[in-house]
Write a protein that holds these residues in place. Structure first.
Motif, PDB file in Angstrom:
ATOM      1  N   GLY A 296       0.768  -1.029  -0.185  1.00 38.05           N
ATOM      2  CA  GLY A 296      -0.320  -0.307   0.450  1.00 38.05           C
ATOM      3  C   GLY A 296       0.957   1.157   0.326  1.00 38.05           C
ATOM      4  O   GLY A 296       0.572   2.443  -0.488  1.00 38.05           O
ATOM      5  N   TYR A 297       2.172   1.582   0.889  1.00 39.29           N
ATOM      6  CA  TYR A 297       3.330   3.173   1.178  1.00 39.29           C
ATOM      7  C   TYR A 297       3.619   2.943  -0.855  1.00 39.29           C
ATOM      8  O   TYR A 297       3.440   3.698  -1.013  1.00 39.29           O
ATOM      9  N   LEU A 298       3.651   1.550  -2.087  1.00 37.25           N
ATOM     10  CA  LEU A 298       4.551   1.738  -2.312  1.00 37.25           C
ATOM     11  C   LEU A 298       2.860   2.652  -3.050  1.00 37.25           C
ATOM     12  O   LEU A 298       3.257   2.928  -4.667  1.00 37.25           O
ATOM     13  N   VAL A 299       1.668   1.724  -3.133  1.00 32.38           N
ATOM     14  CA  VAL A 299       0.901   1.711  -4.452  1.00 32.38           C
ATOM     15  C   VAL A 299       0.360   3.737  -3.766  1.00 32.38           C
ATOM     16  O   VAL A 299       0.642   4.590  -4.404  1.00 32.38           O
ATOM     17  N   SER A 300       0.493   3.914  -3.011  1.00 33.23           N
ATOM     18  CA  SER A 300       0.112   5.276  -2.477  1.00 33.23           C
ATOM     19  C   SER A 300       1.426   6.769  -2.648  1.00 33.23           C
ATOM     20  O   SER A 300       1.203   7.059  -3.369  1.00 33.23           O
ATOM     21  N   ARG A 301       2.851   6.016  -2.636  1.00 37.40           N
ATOM     22  CA  ARG A 301       3.793   6.496  -3.915  1.00 37.40           C
ATOM     23  C   ARG A 301       3.423   6.618  -4.751  1.00 37.40           C
ATOM     24  O   ARG A 301       4.316   8.072  -5.383  1.00 37.40           O
ATOM     25  N   LEU A 302       3.702   6.006  -5.807  1.00 30.75           N
ATOM     26  CA  LEU A 302       3.062   6.051  -7.464  1.00 30.75           C
ATOM     27  C   LEU A 302       2.326   6.639  -7.167  1.00 30.75           C
ATOM     28  O   LEU A 302       2.109   8.189  -8.809  1.00 30.75           O
ATOM     29  N   LEU A 303       0.680   6.762  -7.285  1.00 36.42           N
ATOM     30  CA  LEU A 303      -0.026   7.697  -7.029  1.00 36.42           C
ATOM     31  C   LEU A 303      -0.407   9.098  -7.307  1.00 36.42           C
ATOM     32  O   LEU A 303      -0.267  10.255  -8.205  1.00 36.42           O
ATOM     33  N   ASN A 304       0.559   8.758  -6.047  1.00 34.55           N
ATOM     34  CA  ASN A 304       1.267  10.969  -6.039  1.00 34.55           C
ATOM     35  C   ASN A 304       2.204  11.372  -6.941  1.00 34.55           C
ATOM     36  O   ASN A 304       2.397  12.829  -7.181  1.00 34.55           O
ATOM     37  N   SER A 305       2.612  10.697  -7.385  1.00 33.42           N
ATOM     38  CA  SER A 305       3.694  11.033  -8.542  1.00 33.42           C
ATOM     39  C   SER A 305       2.745  11.362  -9.874  1.00 33.42           C
ATOM     40  O   SER A 305       3.573  11.498 -11.217  1.00 33.42           O
ATOM     41  N   PHE A 306       2.186  10.558  -9.979  1.00 35.53           N
ATOM     42  CA  PHE A 306       0.819  10.890 -11.266  1.00 35.53           C
ATOM     43  C   PHE A 306      -0.560  11.747 -10.703  1.00 35.53           C
ATOM     44  O   PHE A 306      -1.130  11.302 -11.837  1.00 35.53           O
ATOM     45  N   VAL A 307      -0.591  12.806 -10.246  1.00 34.93           N
ATOM     46  CA  VAL A 307      -1.530  13.247 -10.258  1.00 34.93           C
ATOM     47  C   VAL A 307      -2.596  13.728 -11.447  1.00 34.93           C
ATOM     48  O   VAL A 307      -3.314  14.341 -11.588  1.00 34.93           O
ATOM     49  N   ASN A 308      -1.484  13.977 -11.990  1.00 31.81           N
ATOM     50  CA  ASN A 308      -1.875  14.383 -13.488  1.00 31.81           C
ATOM     51  C   ASN A 308      -2.308  13.670 -15.023  1.00 31.81           C
ATOM     52  O   ASN A 308      -3.071  13.822 -15.499  1.00 31.81           O
ATOM     53  N   VAL A 309      -2.129  12.384 -14.434  1.00 29.00           N
ATOM     54  CA  VAL A 309      -2.879  11.579 -15.000  1.00 29.00           C
ATOM     55  C   VAL A 309      -3.987  11.622 -16.107  1.00 29.00           C
ATOM     56  O   VAL A 309      -4.683  11.362 -14.978  1.00 29.00           O
ATOM     57  N   GLU A 310      -4.343  10.682 -16.871  1.00 29.23           N
ATOM     58  CA  GLU A 310      -5.614  10.612 -18.057  1.00 29.23           C
ATOM     59  C   GLU A 310      -5.747   9.679 -17.796  1.00 29.23           C
ATOM     60  O   GLU A 310      -7.328   9.467 -17.926  1.00 29.23           O
ATOM     61  N   LYS A 311      -4.819   8.462 -17.869  1.00 31.25           N
ATOM     62  CA  LYS A 311      -5.794   6.718 -18.179  1.00 31.25           C
ATOM     63  C   LYS A 311      -5.026   6.107 -16.941  1.00 31.25           C
ATOM     64  O   LYS A 311      -3.628   6.127 -16.908  1.00 31.25           O
ATOM     65  N   LEU A 312      -5.555   5.991 -16.112  1.00 30.98           N
ATOM     66  CA  LEU A 312      -5.041   5.218 -14.841  1.00 30.98           C
ATOM     67  C   LEU A 312      -5.291   3.721 -15.116  1.00 30.98           C
ATOM     68  O   LEU A 312      -6.879   3.332 -14.971  1.00 30.98           O
ATOM     69  N   SER A 313      -4.518   2.601 -14.886  1.00 31.16           N
ATOM     70  CA  SER A 313      -5.064   1.720 -15.101  1.00 31.16           C
ATOM     71  C   SER A 313      -3.892   0.828 -13.775  1.00 31.16           C
ATOM     72  O   SER A 313      -3.172   1.188 -13.514  1.00 31.16           O
ATOM     73  N   ILE A 314      -5.217   0.221 -12.517  1.00 31.84           N
ATOM     74  CA  ILE A 314      -5.147  -0.338 -11.323  1.00 31.84           C
ATOM     75  C   ILE A 314      -5.117  -1.189 -11.577  1.00 31.84           C
ATOM     76  O   ILE A 314      -6.523  -1.846 -11.041  1.00 31.84           O
ATOM     77  N   THR A 315      -4.807  -2.348 -10.166  1.00 36.28           N
ATOM     78  CA  THR A 315      -5.536  -3.560  -9.958  1.00 36.28           C
ATOM     79  C   THR A 315      -5.801  -3.680  -8.247  1.00 36.28           C
ATOM     80  O   THR A 315      -6.109  -2.969  -7.337  1.00 36.28           O
ATOM     81  N   SER A 316      -6.930  -4.246  -7.613  1.00 37.59           N
ATOM     82  CA  SER A 316      -8.015  -5.079  -7.343  1.00 37.59           C
ATOM     83  C   SER A 316      -6.871  -4.789  -5.788  1.00 37.59           C
ATOM     84  O   SER A 316      -7.030  -4.095  -4.599  1.00 37.59           O
ATOM     85  N   PHE A 317      -6.118  -5.774  -6.132  1.00 38.75           N
ATOM     86  CA  PHE A 317      -4.801  -5.518  -4.755  1.00 38.75           C
ATOM     87  C   PHE A 317      -4.420  -5.000  -4.540  1.00 38.75           C
ATOM     88  O   PHE A 317      -4.232  -5.007  -3.418  1.00 38.75           O
ATOM     89  N   ALA A 318      -4.186  -3.909  -5.423  1.00 38.86           N
ATOM     90  CA  ALA A 318      -3.836  -2.227  -5.496  1.00 38.86           C
ATOM     91  C   ALA A 318      -4.617  -1.380  -4.649  1.00 38.86           C
ATOM     92  O   ALA A 318      -3.818  -0.959  -3.211  1.00 38.86           O
ATOM     93  N   ILE A 319      -6.165  -1.577  -5.036  1.00 34.35           N
ATOM     94  CA  ILE A 319      -6.467  -0.955  -4.083  1.00 34.35           C
ATOM     95  C   ILE A 319      -7.314  -1.363  -2.457  1.00 34.35           C
ATOM     96  O   ILE A 319      -7.385  -0.716  -1.839  1.00 34.35           O
ATOM     97  N   GLN A 320      -7.329  -2.895  -2.410  1.00 38.32           N
ATOM     98  CA  GLN A 320      -7.244  -3.651  -1.501  1.00 38.32           C
ATOM     99  C   GLN A 320      -6.359  -2.789  -0.601  1.00 38.32           C
ATOM    100  O   GLN A 320      -6.390  -2.872   0.933  1.00 38.32           O
ATOM    101  N   ALA A 321      -5.351  -3.182  -0.293  1.00 40.47           N
ATOM    102  CA  ALA A 321      -3.867  -2.348  -0.311  1.00 40.47           C
ATOM    103  C   ALA A 321      -3.504  -1.391   0.421  1.00 40.47           C
ATOM    104  O   ALA A 321      -3.523  -1.355   1.732  1.00 40.47           O
ATOM    105  N   LEU A 322      -4.084  -0.427  -0.196  1.00 39.41           N
ATOM    106  CA  LEU A 322      -3.819   0.986   0.413  1.00 39.41           C
ATOM    107  C   LEU A 322      -5.520   1.967   1.288  1.00 39.41           C
ATOM    108  O   LEU A 322      -5.649   1.978   2.207  1.00 39.41           O
TER     109      LEU A 322
END
Length: 443
Positions: A296-322
């Motif tokens: 979850g910490y990795l996912v959180s850091r990565l998401l905060n690196s791409f706040v201007n992203v237009e298209k985002l793909s993410i796994t359900s486990f990544a959301i679960q970890a968050l």
């Protein structure tokens, strides 16, 4: 008789008097060489038997692709040895070699020392069954012309020093073992023009501090690390959770346009960008293996690196970890002002997940929400909020084929009144707008 390029035509298969017949030998040498260069190397060599005028042209082709076939290993090695003798190696600009090395490491080292000239532009090496050290020519890492380097081999790579490859634009490392040391740190800090970086199942060995990869001009970053899925005692922290083996910081500028992470949280990655990246397309696919809830910490850091992203793909486990980090003050899901498409992949997802709801709330301009999974409502108890959620999902899911509702049988649906109520609610749901070919099932 010689043509205007000075080639002897006395042995040409087509008579001179057939002037209406197209003759490839009438083309300029440079055009013929380009045609021959587009052929597989064995076919290019065979052109020498067609005409005396073509005898030597293949020897100057700039592109050589050598891929070992399942059968004919000895013939393949003999062909390369002959090629090294006959080809004008100083004209070679692009080399591709795919070979199962085995016990032939010394022979492969000899091939590389001769094929890779100081003016080479692209080198692609996929070497399997590497049992001894592979040695690369020093000038490959001190090249003004090298623009693409791809190394794939399950072995330690040793970088010579000094390193200077200022025009390298594409770097792909696959399954290599990267050993901590001064030359490795020098290599990863030498990228002045790198635009594409791909790291696939690499092993970072003996790194006790942070690995710094500096590439200010980076536009595309791909990271894949699946590992073997085993939980080693040495890789566990005091909470019994898997600890990342290496901390890797990638220093980039503000040009990153595409990012992809696909793995099991084996190493810890942090993106340090000059300014907030304007990445157009980002993919964060973290998968569950063992107790890697720290992902979850990795996912959180990565998401905060791409706040201007237009298209985002993410796994359900990544959301679960968050969501499991919801208690942590370190959890921060940014505001995605430019996000228009969100893709969620996995076998299942809790639609009430706190992290998913925050992502949706923080995406005010979202136009498309895609679930790449079977949609199933569990423990359905016919509350108004549940019915409205089903209505909302069906109204926007135009490619949905099957929708499952699993009823909570502990609820009062067994009585005649409860059964009648349930049938009425299901009849209502059937009338909700949805895809023409979809079907509703419940259990």
């Amino acid at each position: 008789m010689y043509n205007k390029q000075g080639r002897d035509q006395s042995m040409d298969p087509i008579p001179k008097e057939d002037s209406n017949i197209f003759r490839i030998l009438d083309l300029p040498d440079s055009m013929i060489e380009e045609i021959i260069s587009s052929l597989p190397i064995k076919e290019a060599v065979r052109t020498s038997v067609l005409s005396r005028g073509l005898k030597d042209l293949w020897k100057n082709i700039p592109n050589i692709e050598l891929i070992e076939e399942p059968e004919g290993r000895q013939q393949f090695k003999a062909f390369i040895d002959a090629l090294l003798t006959l080809h004008n190696l100083s004209s070679l600009r692009n080399l591709t070699l795919s070979f199962q090395v085995g016990e032939d490491a010394n022979q492969v080292n000899e091939w590389l020392s001769r094929f890779i000239n100081p003016k080479i532009k692209e080198v692609v090496l996929n070497l399997g069954r590497v049992e001894q050290q592979i040695l690369f020519p020093k000038h490959m890492f001190q090249s003004e012309t090298l623009t693409k380097l791809e190394l794939g081999m399950q072995n330690i790579i040793e970088f010579p020093s000094p390193i200077r490859i200022p025009n390298l634009k594409i770097l792909i490392l696959k399954e290599v073992i990267i050993l901590n040391g001064p030359s490795t740190r020098e290599f990863f800090s030498s990228f002045q023009s790198l635009e594409e970086l791909t790291l696939i199942d690499c092993e970072w060995l003996n790194f006790i501090d942070v690995v710094g990869i500096i590439c200010r001009s980076l536009k595309k970053l791909v990271i894949r690390e699946w590992g073997n899925g085993n939980d080693d005692d040495d890789d566990e922290n005091i909470n019994g959770q898997n600890a990342p083996r290496c901390n890797i910081v990638i220093f980039g500028g503000n040009q990153l346009r595409s990012f992809s992470y696909d793995g099991n949280y084996i190493n810890d990655y942090f993106l340090s960008l000059h300014t907030t990246s304007s990445a157009m397309d980002a993919s964060v696919k973290v998968h569950q293996v063992g107790n890697n809830w720290g992902a979850g910490y990795l996912v959180s850091r990565l998401l905060n690196s791409f706040v201007n992203v237009e298209k985002l793909s993410i796994t359900s486990f990544a959301i679960q970890a968050l969501s499991r980090m919801s208690f942590s003050p370190d959890l921060h899901i940014p505001l995605f002002r430019n996000l228009v498409e969100l893709n969620v992949e996995g076998s299942s997802i809790d639609l009430s997940s706190e992290a998913l709801l925050v992502i949706l709330r923080n995406s005010p301009y979202l136009k498309a929400l895609n679930f790449d999974m079977t949609l199933k409502i569990c423990n359905f108890m016919a509350y108004d909020e549940e019915i409205y959620a089903i209505f909302a999902l069906l109204s926007v899911s135009w490619v949905l084929e099957t929708f499952y509702i699993s009823i909570n049988h502990n609820h009062d649906f067994e009585s005649p009144t409860g059964e009648d109520m349930l049938q009425g609610i299901l009849a209502q749901i059937v009338q909700f707008p949805r895809a023409p070919n979809s079907q509703l099932e419940y259990e």
